[in-house]
Design a protein around this motif. Structure first.
Motif, PDB file in Angstrom:
ATOM      1  N   LEU A  13     140.818  40.858  45.712  1.00 19.94           N
ATOM      2  CA  LEU A  13     139.535  40.220  45.405  1.00 19.94           C
ATOM      3  C   LEU A  13     138.851  40.919  44.229  1.00 19.94           C
ATOM      4  O   LEU A  13     138.351  40.264  43.294  1.00 19.94           O
ATOM      5  N   ASP A  14     138.844  42.243  44.260  1.00 17.77           N
ATOM      6  CA  ASP A  14     138.244  42.986  43.143  1.00 17.77           C
ATOM      7  C   ASP A  14     139.001  42.725  41.852  1.00 17.77           C
ATOM      8  O   ASP A  14     138.391  42.605  40.769  1.00 17.77           O
ATOM      9  N   THR A  15     140.342  42.612  41.942  1.00 17.36           N
ATOM     10  CA  THR A  15     141.137  42.337  40.749  1.00 17.36           C
ATOM     11  C   THR A  15     140.806  40.965  40.182  1.00 17.36           C
ATOM     12  O   THR A  15     140.639  40.802  38.951  1.00 17.36           O
ATOM     13  N   ALA A  16     140.735  39.947  41.053  1.00 17.09           N
ATOM     14  CA  ALA A  16     140.432  38.591  40.585  1.00 17.09           C
ATOM     15  C   ALA A  16     139.047  38.533  39.935  1.00 17.09           C
ATOM     16  O   ALA A  16     138.872  37.915  38.867  1.00 17.09           O
ATOM     17  N   VAL A  17     138.037  39.158  40.561  1.00 20.31           N
ATOM     18  CA  VAL A  17     136.683  39.154  39.998  1.00 20.31           C
ATOM     19  C   VAL A  17     136.670  39.894  38.657  1.00 20.31           C
ATOM     20  O   VAL A  17     136.028  39.453  37.682  1.00 20.31           O
ATOM     21  N   GLN A  24     139.165  40.261  36.540  1.00 16.94           N
ATOM     22  CA  GLN A  24     139.842  39.425  35.547  1.00 16.94           C
ATOM     23  C   GLN A  24     138.937  38.281  35.076  1.00 16.94           C
ATOM     24  O   GLN A  24     138.919  37.928  33.888  1.00 16.94           O
ATOM     25  N   GLU A  25     138.177  37.716  36.013  1.00 17.72           N
ATOM     26  CA  GLU A  25     137.258  36.638  35.637  1.00 17.72           C
ATOM     27  C   GLU A  25     136.132  37.165  34.755  1.00 17.72           C
ATOM     28  O   GLU A  25     135.746  36.521  33.761  1.00 17.72           O
ATOM     29  N   ARG A  26     135.598  38.342  35.058  1.00 20.34           N
ATOM     30  CA  ARG A  26     134.541  38.924  34.218  1.00 20.34           C
ATOM     31  C   ARG A  26     135.068  39.215  32.806  1.00 20.34           C
ATOM     32  O   ARG A  26     134.353  39.021  31.803  1.00 20.34           O
ATOM     33  N   ALA A  27     136.308  39.699  32.739  1.00 22.24           N
ATOM     34  CA  ALA A  27     136.885  39.983  31.429  1.00 22.24           C
ATOM     35  C   ALA A  27     137.018  38.711  30.598  1.00 22.24           C
ATOM     36  O   ALA A  27     136.887  38.735  29.363  1.00 22.24           O
ATOM     37  N   GLU A  28     137.284  37.593  31.252  1.00 21.97           N
ATOM     38  CA  GLU A  28     137.390  36.316  30.552  1.00 21.97           C
ATOM     39  C   GLU A  28     136.018  35.809  30.116  1.00 21.97           C
ATOM     40  O   GLU A  28     135.873  35.195  29.041  1.00 21.97           O
ATOM     41  N   LEU A  29     134.985  36.085  30.929  1.00 24.41           N
ATOM     42  CA  LEU A  29     133.643  35.566  30.639  1.00 24.41           C
ATOM     43  C   LEU A  29     132.882  36.408  29.625  1.00 24.41           C
ATOM     44  O   LEU A  29     131.983  35.898  28.927  1.00 24.41           O
ATOM     45  N   PHE A  30     133.171  37.707  29.534  1.00 26.16           N
ATOM     46  CA  PHE A  30     132.348  38.622  28.727  1.00 26.16           C
ATOM     47  C   PHE A  30     132.231  38.214  27.250  1.00 26.16           C
ATOM     48  O   PHE A  30     131.118  38.233  26.685  1.00 26.16           O
ATOM     49  N   PRO A  31     133.328  37.792  26.596  1.00 27.04           N
ATOM     50  CA  PRO A  31     133.185  37.439  25.159  1.00 27.04           C
ATOM     51  C   PRO A  31     132.443  36.134  24.932  1.00 27.04           C
ATOM     52  O   PRO A  31     132.009  35.849  23.815  1.00 27.04           O
ATOM     53  N   ASP A  32     132.278  35.326  25.973  1.00 22.32           N
ATOM     54  CA  ASP A  32     131.675  34.001  25.824  1.00 22.32           C
ATOM     55  C   ASP A  32     130.152  34.138  25.846  1.00 22.32           C
ATOM     56  O   ASP A  32     129.560  34.560  26.833  1.00 22.32           O
ATOM     57  N   TRP A  87     137.700  28.742  38.377  1.00 20.38           N
ATOM     58  CA  TRP A  87     138.060  29.943  37.638  1.00 20.38           C
ATOM     59  C   TRP A  87     138.286  29.608  36.146  1.00 20.38           C
ATOM     60  O   TRP A  87     138.940  28.636  35.795  1.00 20.38           O
ATOM     61  N   ARG A  88     137.720  30.460  35.287  1.00 21.53           N
ATOM     62  CA  ARG A  88     137.986  30.365  33.853  1.00 21.53           C
ATOM     63  C   ARG A  88     139.300  31.064  33.516  1.00 21.53           C
ATOM     64  O   ARG A  88     140.061  30.596  32.682  1.00 21.53           O
ATOM     65  N   SER A  89     139.539  32.182  34.190  1.00 23.15           N
ATOM     66  CA  SER A  89     140.710  32.998  33.890  1.00 23.15           C
ATOM     67  C   SER A  89     141.911  32.511  34.707  1.00 23.15           C
ATOM     68  O   SER A  89     141.851  32.404  35.938  1.00 23.15           O
ATOM     69  N   ASP A  90     142.983  32.197  33.986  1.00 15.91           N
ATOM     70  CA  ASP A  90     144.214  31.812  34.692  1.00 15.91           C
ATOM     71  C   ASP A  90     144.762  32.976  35.520  1.00 15.91           C
ATOM     72  O   ASP A  90     145.277  32.784  36.628  1.00 15.91           O
ATOM     73  N   ALA A  91     144.631  34.189  34.977  1.00 15.48           N
ATOM     74  CA  ALA A  91     145.111  35.359  35.720  1.00 15.48           C
ATOM     75  C   ALA A  91     144.300  35.543  36.991  1.00 15.48           C
ATOM     76  O   ALA A  91     144.850  35.873  38.064  1.00 15.48           O
ATOM     77  N   ARG A 114     142.721  33.192  38.643  1.00 14.67           N
ATOM     78  CA  ARG A 114     143.083  32.119  39.571  1.00 14.67           C
ATOM     79  C   ARG A 114     144.393  32.454  40.285  1.00 14.67           C
ATOM     80  O   ARG A 114     144.519  32.271  41.504  1.00 14.67           O
ATOM     81  N   ALA A 115     145.357  32.965  39.544  1.00 12.37           N
ATOM     82  CA  ALA A 115     146.655  33.336  40.155  1.00 12.37           C
ATOM     83  C   ALA A 115     146.486  34.476  41.157  1.00 12.37           C
ATOM     84  O   ALA A 115     147.111  34.482  42.231  1.00 12.37           O
ATOM     85  N   THR A 116     145.621  35.448  40.830  1.00 15.82           N
ATOM     86  CA  THR A 116     145.389  36.570  41.759  1.00 15.82           C
ATOM     87  C   THR A 116     144.745  36.079  43.036  1.00 15.82           C
ATOM     88  O   THR A 116     145.104  36.518  44.142  1.00 15.82           O
ATOM     89  N   PHE A 117     143.789  35.145  42.898  1.00 14.31           N
ATOM     90  CA  PHE A 117     143.119  34.624  44.094  1.00 14.31           C
ATOM     91  C   PHE A 117     144.098  33.813  44.956  1.00 14.31           C
ATOM     92  O   PHE A 117     144.036  33.859  46.192  1.00 14.31           O
ATOM     93  N   GLU A 118     145.017  33.097  44.312  1.00 19.22           N
ATOM     94  CA  GLU A 118     146.023  32.365  45.069  1.00 19.22           C
ATOM     95  C   GLU A 118     146.963  33.346  45.796  1.00 19.22           C
ATOM     96  O   GLU A 118     147.376  33.102  46.932  1.00 19.22           O
ATOM     97  N   ARG A 119     147.270  34.450  45.124  1.00 20.59           N
ATOM     98  CA  ARG A 119     148.076  35.482  45.788  1.00 20.59           C
ATOM     99  C   ARG A 119     147.347  36.010  47.015  1.00 20.59           C
ATOM    100  O   ARG A 119     147.957  36.279  48.064  1.00 20.59           O
ATOM    101  N   LEU A 120     146.022  36.156  46.870  1.00 23.75           N
ATOM    102  CA  LEU A 120     145.229  36.632  48.005  1.00 23.75           C
ATOM    103  C   LEU A 120     145.349  35.667  49.185  1.00 23.75           C
ATOM    104  O   LEU A 120     145.561  36.083  50.329  1.00 23.75           O
ATOM    105  N   LYS A 121     145.188  34.361  48.901  1.00 27.83           N
ATOM    106  CA  LYS A 121     145.267  33.376  49.998  1.00 27.83           C
ATOM    107  C   LYS A 121     146.681  33.295  50.581  1.00 27.83           C
ATOM    108  O   LYS A 121     146.853  33.159  51.793  1.00 27.83           O
ATOM    109  N   ASP A 122     147.700  33.397  49.701  1.00 31.62           N
ATOM    110  CA  ASP A 122     149.072  33.383  50.213  1.00 31.62           C
ATOM    111  C   ASP A 122     149.336  34.601  51.103  1.00 31.62           C
ATOM    112  O   ASP A 122     150.018  34.497  52.133  1.00 31.62           O
ATOM    113  N   LEU A 123     148.801  35.752  50.652  1.00 26.10           N
ATOM    114  CA  LEU A 123     148.960  36.956  51.457  1.00 26.10           C
ATOM    115  C   LEU A 123     148.356  36.781  52.846  1.00 26.10           C
ATOM    116  O   LEU A 123     148.986  37.076  53.871  1.00 26.10           O
TER     117      LEU A 123
END
Length: 676
Positions: free
Chosen positions: A92-96, A98-106, A137-141, A143-152
């Motif tokens: 969860l921390d990784t997904a958040v 990654q999303e912040r890193a995608e949003l920061f330049p915008d 999710w803006r960040s594809d990475a 989104r993939a991490t969050f899907e990994r979380l749900k799969d886990l």
């Protein structure tokens, strides 16, 4: 002609194999019984220790029990139970992040609103996951991490309930989840049908053909399937109960969210309730702990807790310390899972030993209690006698006192001519041989002449004719025997509690069995009587003696014992009297005229007078009293010295372990006509 082909025998046990040897086990069992242990307890102790001198190093129940306990300790040290929460939080921390890193330049307002939404996420992991389930999710990475979380979570939750589910869902195919939903629905329908009494084996077989890949344990019927599922479900319930309230709330929320998202919440609830109803004995909700440092996933932690529960049951079964415990109570499959195939072989060897002791007639059950049979007691007597003789020197052996031709004796291997009045058995081979040799010398004689007995032994000849061998009186030979004078033997054994306190109880019983075996096997013409005495005296049978317990009463009533022994000698007036007394205390009780025992310590004058009177009666019968003292008490020494003076008998003071040697040697010396 018929033709036959021979090959290896494959239909069960080898019919030509020798009988299963239980002799050493029986001797070990007998040692415990003679020390005062009940046969059932002695057998359990033997099974706990394992087979004596086993060449295959078979383990006993205690060895298996130690391995089970060590396995439980290893499992508890395997890791912590909050590993899944830790993994989910990290993802969860990784997904958040990654999303912040995608949003920061915008620089857009949308990016700032999204950052504010991420800042407002609750600290509770389950609530945060629920909030992010609808997040775009803006960040594809991310989104993939969050899907990994749900799969886990989905894999851990399902795998904790259904062992092997993780592999079934590895391809992340939506069709796979649909198949899981179908399986759970079919499983719950089958359980409901069984609850109504409508389930059949065909239903189960059809279910396994359709969904067998979800159940790698391959159950044979619905009961086996329910048992496996219920054990894991109960372990999962114990895991939840073992977490802190905060951890439990987070994990429960995550599980609910994932199950609702997968469309499995209702079916999972139905299944858990059904399993809890069927197996309420599995300790649902009972906290348990793992103490290792490595974080474990929910599935691994559940598997460890389920194995711990199995080991706890196996430990109780191997302990065998509950009423009516039997080796059949131990689950062979549980032993295999916990300790491997070799442990199953060890258990099978112990089971066979227990069964063979009963099958071969050494143990029997009487009202649920094990007891020794007469066959077992004879074996114990033979063993006790063999041990005694192993300590005797060869120069002290010998058991004959007079050679003569007597019917009551034993065969010497020689023969002699028959004489009028002989009662020995006829040696048929020598008799017929004599007749044949004589007939050959007088082949011309057509019939019995003067002095011939006229008997004949016919043999078939060619053409149906008969040829006869005429028997003469001079042809007869009898088997020579040696006659022994008969003896009336009385062994008086102290049964008082002091024998136990001094550690001489087992030695006294072993000596009794050894002497009885010697008399009945080597001197069958002798009449032996075993008399036990404490506050009263009584005649004992060898079978009773083997399992006899001591008397926790006051009194050493030698007076009564000598009275009974005197009656035995009077019934055999022509027999040589032999009276042996084994005791560790002076007489402290006597029999009153009304038949009741009177105890007094120090001994009353009446006790000493009446006991001495019985000693004098023995002297008049010609019976010497040989005492075997198992204590050096001053009063006892004074008493037996006085008996020896009045009676002429002897006094021995052997160590307990040499008691049998002394008693048997003394008996043999008397039977040889030696010094009494």
């Amino acid at each position: 002609m018929s033709r036959y082909r021979y090959g290896a025998y494959h239909e069960g046990p080898d019919p030509l194999a020798p009988p299963y040897d239980v002799r050493e086990a029986l001797d070990a069992l007998g040692d415990s019984v003679l020390e005062g242990t009940r046969p059932g307890d002695a057998l359990r102790e033997l099974l706990r220790r394992g087979l004596p001198n086993d060449v295959r190093n078979r383990r006993g129940l205690d060895d298996l029990l130690r391995e089970v306990r060590e396995r439980r300790r290893e499992l508890r040290r395997r890791g912590r139970m909050d590993g899944t929460l830790e993994q989910v939080r990290a993802l969860l921390d990784t997904a958040v992040g990654q999303e912040r890193a995608e949003l920061f330049p915008d620089p857009s307002d949308d990016a700032r609103l999204r950052e504010a939404e991420l800042d407002a996420l609750p600290s509770d992991t389950a609530q945060a996951v629920r909030r992010l389930s609808d997040y775009q999710w803006r960040s594809d990475a991310a989104r993939a991490t969050f899907e990994r979380l749900k799969d886990l979570l989905r894999g851990e939750i399902l795998d904790s309930q259904f062992e092997g589910m993780r592999q079934a869902l590895a391809n992340q195919d939506p069709a796979a989840m649909e198949r899981v939903r179908d399986m759970m629905a079919a499983l719950n329908d089958m359980l409901d049908k069984d609850a109504r009494g409508e389930h059949t084996q065909e239903d189960f077989d059809r279910f396994m053909r359709e969904y067998g890949e979800f159940f790698p344990e391959n159950p044979a019927d619905l009961e086996e399937l329910v048992d496996a599922l219920a054990r894991r479900a109960a372990a999962m319930d114990r895991l939840m109960a073992s977490l802190t309230p905060e951890q439990r709330a987070e994990l429960s929320g995550l599980m609910d969210e994932v199950m609702r998202d997968a469309g499995l919440a209702m079916e999972m609830t139905r299944l858990t309730e059904s399993l809890r109803t069927r197996r309420p004995d599995l300790g649902w909700g009972t906290p348990d702990q793992l103490s290792g440092d490595r974080p474990l996933g929910m599935s691994d932690a559940t598997g460890a807790l389920a194995e711990l529960a199995d080991l706890a049951e196996l430990e109780a079964a191997l302990g065998q310390d509950y009423p009516g415990a039997r080796l059949d109570d131990i689950d062979e499959e549980a032993v295999r899972r916990a300790l491997g195939r070799s442990a199953v072989d060890d258990l099978a060897a112990l089971r066979r030993l227990e069964a063979e002791l009963e099958r071969q007639g050494y143990l029997r059950r009487n009202r649920g209690e094990l007891e020794l049979t007469p066959k077992a007691v004879r074996r114990l007597g033979e063993t006790a006698l063999r041990r005694v003789f192993s300590r005797l020197t060869s120069g002290r052996s010998g058991d004959h006192d007079r050679r003569d031709a007597g019917q009551a004796g034993e065969l010497t291997g020689s023969t002699r001519e028959w004489r009028f009045g002989d009662e020995q058995p006829i040696d048929v081979v020598r008799t017929v041989s004599n007749a044949v040799r004589r007939s050959a010398a007088h082949a011309a004689a057509p019939s019995a002449g003067p002095g011939e007995a006229g008997g004949s032994v016919g043999t078939g000849g060619p053409g149906g004719g008969r040829r006869g061998v005429k028997l003469s009186v001079d042809d007869f030979e009898v088997k020579e025997t040696e006659r022994r004078s008969a003896a009336a033997v009385c062994l008086l054994v102290d049964l008082s509690y002091s024998m136990v306190l001094r550690g001489t109880w087992a030695a006294a019983k072993q000596t009794t069995l050894a002497l009885h075996t010697l008399v009945t096997s080597s001197f069958p013409q002798d009449a032996i009587q075993i008399i036990g005495f404490s506050n009263y005296a009584r005649v004992l049978h060898p079978t009773e003696m083997a399992g006899l317990d001591w008397d926790m009463v006051q009194g050493t009533n030698l007076h009564h014992a000598l009275m009974i022994a005197g009656r035995h000698l009077d019934r055999h007036p022509d027999f040589e009297p032999i009276v042996l007394v084994v005791t560790d205390g002076e007489p402290t009780a006597h029999l009153r005229p009304d038949g009741r025992s009177w105890f007094d310590y120090p001994p009353s004058a009446d006790t000493l007078v009446l006991t001495t009177a019985e000693v004098d009666k023995m002297t008049r019968r010609g019976a010497a009293l040989n005492f075997f003292m198992l204590a050096d008490d001053r009063r006892l020494v004074a008493f037996v010295d006085e008996v020896a003076r009045r009676n002429g008998g002897r006094v021995f003071a052997p160590d307990a372990e040499r008691l049998g040697e002394y008693v048997v040697s003394d008996y043999l010396s008397v039977r040889r006509g030696g010094r009494r």
